[in-house]
Design a protein around this motif. Structure first.
Motif, mmCIF file in Angstrom:
data_model
loop_
_atom_site.group_PDB
_atom_site.id
_atom_site.type_symbol
_atom_site.label_atom_id
_atom_site.label_comp_id
_atom_site.label_asym_id
_atom_site.label_seq_id
_atom_site.Cartn_x
_atom_site.Cartn_y
_atom_site.Cartn_z
ATOM 1 N N ALA A 59 -77.078 -18.276 65.344
ATOM 2 C CA ALA A 59 -75.870 -17.645 64.821
ATOM 3 C C ALA A 59 -75.070 -18.680 64.055
ATOM 4 O O ALA A 59 -75.258 -19.875 64.202
ATOM 5 C CB ALA A 59 -75.047 -17.094 65.971
ATOM 6 N N SER A 60 -74.191 -18.192 63.228
ATOM 7 C CA SER A 60 -73.357 -19.086 62.447
ATOM 8 C C SER A 60 -71.912 -18.677 62.657
ATOM 9 O O SER A 60 -71.588 -17.501 62.643
ATOM 10 C CB SER A 60 -73.749 -18.954 60.981
ATOM 11 N N ASN A 61 -71.066 -19.674 62.925
ATOM 12 C CA ASN A 61 -69.680 -19.338 63.233
ATOM 13 C C ASN A 61 -68.779 -20.479 62.814
ATOM 14 O O ASN A 61 -69.253 -21.524 62.391
ATOM 15 C CB ASN A 61 -69.564 -19.076 64.738
ATOM 16 N N ALA A 62 -67.488 -20.292 62.965
ATOM 17 C CA ALA A 62 -66.562 -21.355 62.579
ATOM 18 C C ALA A 62 -66.664 -22.513 63.555
ATOM 19 O O ALA A 62 -67.081 -22.349 64.691
ATOM 20 C CB ALA A 62 -65.146 -20.818 62.544
ATOM 21 N N THR A 63 -66.266 -23.690 63.079
ATOM 22 C CA THR A 63 -66.207 -24.865 63.944
ATOM 23 C C THR A 63 -65.207 -24.629 65.062
ATOM 24 O O THR A 63 -64.161 -24.010 64.844
ATOM 25 C CB THR A 63 -65.773 -26.080 63.103
ATOM 26 N N TRP A 64 -65.525 -25.169 66.245
ATOM 27 C CA TRP A 64 -64.624 -25.019 67.392
ATOM 28 C C TRP A 64 -63.297 -25.710 67.089
ATOM 29 O O TRP A 64 -63.259 -26.890 66.765
ATOM 30 C CB TRP A 64 -65.259 -25.625 68.634
ATOM 31 N N GLY A 65 -62.232 -24.955 67.153
ATOM 32 C CA GLY A 65 -60.934 -25.522 66.844
ATOM 33 C C GLY A 65 -59.982 -25.380 67.998
ATOM 34 O O GLY A 65 -58.794 -25.108 67.807
ATOM 35 N N CYS A 66 -60.500 -25.522 69.227
ATOM 36 C CA CYS A 66 -59.679 -25.389 70.433
ATOM 37 C C CYS A 66 -59.026 -24.029 70.506
ATOM 38 O O CYS A 66 -57.877 -23.890 70.938
ATOM 39 C CB CYS A 66 -58.579 -26.436 70.475
ATOM 40 N N GLY A 124 -68.380 -32.208 56.112
ATOM 41 C CA GLY A 124 -67.194 -31.408 56.347
ATOM 42 C C GLY A 124 -66.961 -30.438 55.202
ATOM 43 O O GLY A 124 -67.895 -30.025 54.526
ATOM 44 N N SER A 125 -65.700 -30.067 54.995
ATOM 45 C CA SER A 125 -65.421 -29.160 53.885
ATOM 46 C C SER A 125 -64.505 -29.865 52.884
ATOM 47 O O SER A 125 -63.820 -30.815 53.229
ATOM 48 C CB SER A 125 -64.796 -27.871 54.401
ATOM 49 N N MET A 156 -56.868 -29.939 57.916
ATOM 50 C CA MET A 156 -56.797 -30.331 59.315
ATOM 51 C C MET A 156 -57.993 -31.175 59.726
ATOM 52 O O MET A 156 -58.053 -31.665 60.845
ATOM 53 C CB MET A 156 -56.710 -29.092 60.190
ATOM 54 N N GLN A 157 -58.923 -31.355 58.791
ATOM 55 C CA GLN A 157 -60.064 -32.206 59.106
ATOM 56 C C GLN A 157 -59.625 -33.634 59.341
ATOM 57 O O GLN A 157 -58.624 -34.075 58.797
ATOM 58 C CB GLN A 157 -60.992 -32.254 57.897
#
Lengths: 301, 660
Positions: free
Chosen positions: B546-553, B447-448, B562-563
């Motif tokens: 591709a690289s993108n943000a984690t799906w956060g609804c 995670g972060s 928020m993890q």
């Protein structure tokens, strides 16, 4: 070897049959039964999107998950024919190899740093923890009944004779089917078709997987179904000759897929907080099997 | 020759005079030399030649038998290996403390004493001398635990440890004295006479409590979760890896003298062990402090080892060689395995602590990117401790499962039921340990980052990494050459006890070949993973990535808070088992009139069931009741003089009246 081929063939159609059953039950025509396979093949050809938060764990996890399911599949026998790997206590190996896959799928969900995926991971870890004793007590009882400790020898020696042993087979089928449902995250533990991330278990864990990796995870899921189906089949075929056993194999797998489809059509998922209790109740069914085995062996005397 | 080795051990105390800068290096050298010397001494014992000589310790102690048999040698090798990795890791770990000469001076001296005393515990076969070595071991390890003695919590943990170890010594002393009064000698041979003539149960129970305190069987475990987090990590690693195992050594040693009541004792041991395992791992699952988590996990593994001992005892009781060999064999192999992966886990957790200065996993996250090597080392340890193939934990757990399954072939209803429940228990332990370690690894390394740390963590030095690689190398030999270890274990079990002399080992050798086959399958498994990875690489190398943000609804501004946290990960488990995972929360509730709430804090923590419900209550009662006698110690010199006069008068009167 034979079991491997049969399981692979069954895996091709299993999920398709479930989906077809569900669509027929809800009055739709539905996709063809090899549609899931077509989807997976398409996924294998697609590129991937990775979350910026993820690390190497996220990338290797699907591979290890898939490999663990393949490894578990090699242990499953088919009646008189052994699995490719067979030794005393191989069912322990079976359970623990699957655990490796689970371990990686859980940490890969945590790798995304998402607020939902950890939730699914936590549930998956908890449920499979509770399902473990049911499986081990079942296998232990069967080992006690037959006096053998490998899948192949246990199933080959499992004679369906007296009335109590019919009861054992029925209960064992129930336990195995339910364990299969828990392992595959299906109803009544988890609803694969749910729309809300908060209520998912397995689906939410793989939200961020895409492309080839997602294909691997889905394929592993198909195979897992067929593996448990094959275990159920093995309860019945024992020393039956191949010309009857093989059709029986497909008939039982088909029946299992249809019944899963029907369960999913006419049942709602349990409340999340009751799942744990339900799974623990499964252990008590396993204990019933254990007592029945003690009865058969006359240990109560 | 042997005398030379012993003399050399005295030389090692010279570390006291080495300048601080070179002290760590010198200490490592001494530990390595001592280890090599004692291993060389113990080596012939592994193949079944007991080494024995008498050591004249003056008129008071008399002749002390020093005996190294297979069992001692097995433990001596484990002690030596873990001590070497510990001292090398410690050299790197304590580098930051080079200015604090006084601390380091005592620390390294004590480390050497600690190492030697552990080896001596395994060699001495005279109750009195054994107790001296045992006491030196406890004291030196206590001084190692309180390395960071400026911290009052550390001191408290140290004193807790000291007190509990002395309760253990009381039991051991009672045990040895008991035998002494019955037989007139402190030598271990006296146990044979004693157990031959008297009931076996009570003396065994006394020793089981004494050694169990060291090993950490419930409800005697409560020092572990305090001492391990307080100690520096290399000490926790060595303590958890080895010192608790000496409790196991003691128990097995006493078992080797038993003459009867095997079945009953086996059933008692296996029941306590299953409960210990479950209790340990459930607690490990909920704690946020990762070193405390590892301490509870040690308790769990002691439970697993105890299951093996229980199976073995039941095997002797039933006259079933296969249960005997699989039980004790699994236990001894798990002693080795646990010493390996637990020290690995403590070292890698120590690396995390050194870099982040926090033990709270919910403050960490994403460390795999900053400390990739440590992360992988921890992951390997986590997989191994969960008993997952293809790592070494699986080998010993497989042996234990096999022992349990062989056991259910017995004819006794009670035994069959107990063993089936043990199988279920062991499988739950395995399941929860997956939950525990996915949580720990996921929260710390994946995670972060959850909080910004004062210093950016970096990968630790090679001195700290090298011992961990060495441990993994040994772990792999257990996986891929299990026959080597199982032969040694088979040999040493052959001559362990007089009750097992005629036991047929063929069943065990059959299992040994099965396990060798499993190592082939494990290799295939690794091959399969590599194959699929290669296919994946081939199939995806042309595909777009591709690289993108984690799906956060669909929520576009997620942050690290928020993890999902480790706490919430294990919360469902904690809720289900809330009757013994006692959670306490600290917060001010919102009062009815409070329209604009102030800033407030919330914290929650878990109590240890036995400590909270029994030990603390008992010790509070003790302290309270001793309050009634406070008036005696009132601080007035006059009163003390009066006490003296009263006492002297009393003596005079009593002797004048010929009462005494």
């Amino acid at each position: 070897m034979l079991s491997l081929l049969l399981i692979l063939v069954a895996a091709l159609f299993f999920t398709g049959i479930i989906i077809r059953t569900k669509s027929l039950a809800s009055g739709r025509k539905g996709p063809g039964i090899i549609q899931p396979i077509k989807d997976v093949i398409r996924l294998f050809k697609k590129g991937s999107v990775y979350s910026q938060t993820t690390s190497i764990i996220f990338q290797i996890a699907p591979t290890i998950y898939f490999a663990s399911v393949v490894m578990a599949m090699l242990v499953i026998p088919f009646g008189q024919s052994k699995g490719i790997i067979s030794f005393n206590g191989d069912f322990i190996f079976f359970a623990y190899v699957l655990a490796l896959g689970k371990f990686f799928s859980i940490i890969s969900a945590l790798d995304t740093g998402s607020s939902f995926e950890g939730m699914g991971a936590s549930r998956e870890a908890l449920y499979s923890m509770f399902a473990e004793p049911a499986f081990f007590i079942l296998m232990g009882s069967l080992a006690l009944l037959t006096g053998y400790t490998s899948f192949h020898e246990i199933f080959a020696a499992l004679h369906v004779g007296s009335y109590i042993s019919y009861a054992i087979t029925v209960l064992a089928t129930f336990v195995l089917v339910m364990v299969a449902m828990i392992e595959n995250s299906r109803m009544p533990i988890d609803d694969p078709k749910t729309h809300l991330e908060l209520t998912m278990v397995h689906e939410v864990m793989i939200l961020d997987n895409s492309g080839f990796d997602l294909g691997l995870i889905l394929t592993a899921g198909f195979m897992k179904f067929a593996i448990y189906g094959a275990l159920v089949v093995n309860l019945f075929i024992g020393m039956v000759r191949y010309e009857y056993a093989i059709p029986m194999f497909f008939a039982i797998q088909f029946l299992m897929a249809v019944s899963i489809g029907l369960i999913e059509s006419f049942m709602a998922r349990f409340r999340m907080s009751h799942n744990a209790q339900f799974i623990v109740a499964l252990t008590s069914v396993s204990l019933l099997i254990f007592f029945a085995v003690l009865l058969i062996l006359g240990k109560f005397a | 020759m042997i005398i030379a080795v012993l003399l050399f051990q005295l030389v090692s105390l010279l570390v006291f005079f080495i300048p601080t800068k070179h002290k760590a290096l010198f200490a490592s050298l001494i530990v390595i030399l001592n280890s090599l010397a004692t291993s060389w001494l113990a080596f012939p014992a592994l193949s079944g030649n007991t080494i024995e000589f008498l050591f004249n310790a003056g008129s008071f102690l008399g002749e002390i038998p020093i005996r190294i048999d297979g069992l001692s040698a097995w433990f001596i090798f484990i002690i030596n290996f873990t001590s070497i990795t510990g001292v090398i890791y410690g050299t790197g770990y304590l580098r930051a403390y080079n200015e604090t000469a006084a601390k380091l001076n005592l620390h390294w001296l004590m480390f050497i004493v600690f190492h030697l005393s552990m080896v001596w515990v395994c060699m001495l076969q005279n109750g009195f001398a054994f107790l001296i070595a045992w006491e030196i071991m406890s004291l030196s390890s206590m001084l190692l635990v309180i390395f960071d003695h400026n911290n009052p919590k550390t001191i408290k943990a140290g004193i807790n440890y000291l007190v509990q170890m002395h309760i253990s010594v009381v039991f051991l002393t009672v045990g040895f004295l008991w035998v002494y009064f019955e037989t007139g000698t402190f030598s271990f041979d006296a146990f044979n006479t004693y157990f031959g003539a008297n009931s076996n149960i009570w003396l065994f129970v006394v020793f089981f409590v004494g050694f169990g305190l060291k090993a950490g069987f419930i409800p005697l475990h409560s020092w572990l979760p305090h001492a391990h987090p307080a100690a520096p990590s290399h000490i926790s690693g060595v303590m958890s890896g080895v010192i608790v195992k000496l409790g196991i050594y003691g128990i097995i040693r006493i078992i080797s003298f038993l003459k009867s009541d095997y079945l009953l004792l086996g059933e008692i041991v296996i029941t306590i062990s299953i409960l210990t395992g479950l209790y340990g791992i459930m607690n490990a699952a909920v704690h946020r402090d990762f070193k405390r988590m590892l301490a509870y996990c040690t308790i769990e593994n002691i439970g697993i080892i105890g299951i093996g001992i229980g199976i073995g005892l039941m095997g002797i009781g039933n006259g079933s060689p296969i249960m005997y060999y699989l039980g004790f064999g699994g236990a001894l192999l798990h002693v080795l395995n646990h010493s390996l992966f637990k020290s690995l886990l403590f070292y890698s957790a120590g690396s995390v602590y050194q870099q982040t200065h926090t033990r709270d996993m919910d403050k960490l996250g994403g460390l795999i990117k900053l400390m990739p090597k440590t992360a992988i080392l921890f992951l390997i340890g986590a997989l191994a401790i969960g008993g997952i193939p293809p790592f070494n934990g699986f080998v010993s757990e497989f042996i234990l499962y096999s022992g349990l399954i062989e056991g259910i072939k017995s004819n006794d209803l009670g035994q069959i039921s107990l063993l089936i429940l043990s199988i279920a228990g062991l499988s739950i332990i395995g399941g929860v340990s997956i939950l525990t370690f996915t949580k720990t690894f996921g929260t710390i390394f994946l995670g972060s980052p959850r909080e910004t740390l004062k210093h950016k963590p970096t990968e630790v030095s090679k001195t700290m990494l090298f011992p961990q690689y060495a441990i993994i190398a040994v772990m792999l030999t257990v996986v891929f050459a299990p026959k080597f270890y199982l032969n040694i274990i088979g040999n040493l079990l052959k001559g362990l006890s007089s009750a097992t002399v005629g036991f047929d080992i063929t069943g065990f050798t059959n299992y040994a070949s099965t396990i060798s086959n499993i190592s082939i399958y494990s290799a295939c498994f690794i091959g399969l993973i590599i194959l699929i990875w290669a296919i994946r690489w081939l199939a995806t190398q042309r595909l777009p990535v591709a690289s993108n943000a984690t799906w956060g609804c669909g929520y576009v501004a997620p942050n690290a808070h928020m993890q999902y946290t480790g706490k919430s990960f294990s919360k469902p488990l904690g809720k289900i088992f809330s009757f013994f995972l006692i959670e306490r929360k600290n917060f001010d509730e919102l009062s009815t009139g409070e329209i604009f709430p102030k800033e407030r804090s919330y914290s929650s923590y878990y109590h240890d069931f036995f400590e909270f419900r029994f030990i603390t209550r008992f010790s509070h009662q003790l302290v309270n009741s001793s309050g009634y006698f406070k008036f005696i110690q009132n601080g007035k010199v006059q009163s003390y003089v009066l006490y003296g006069i009263v006492f002297i008068l009393a003596i005079l009167i009593i002797s004048a009246l010929n009462i005494i």
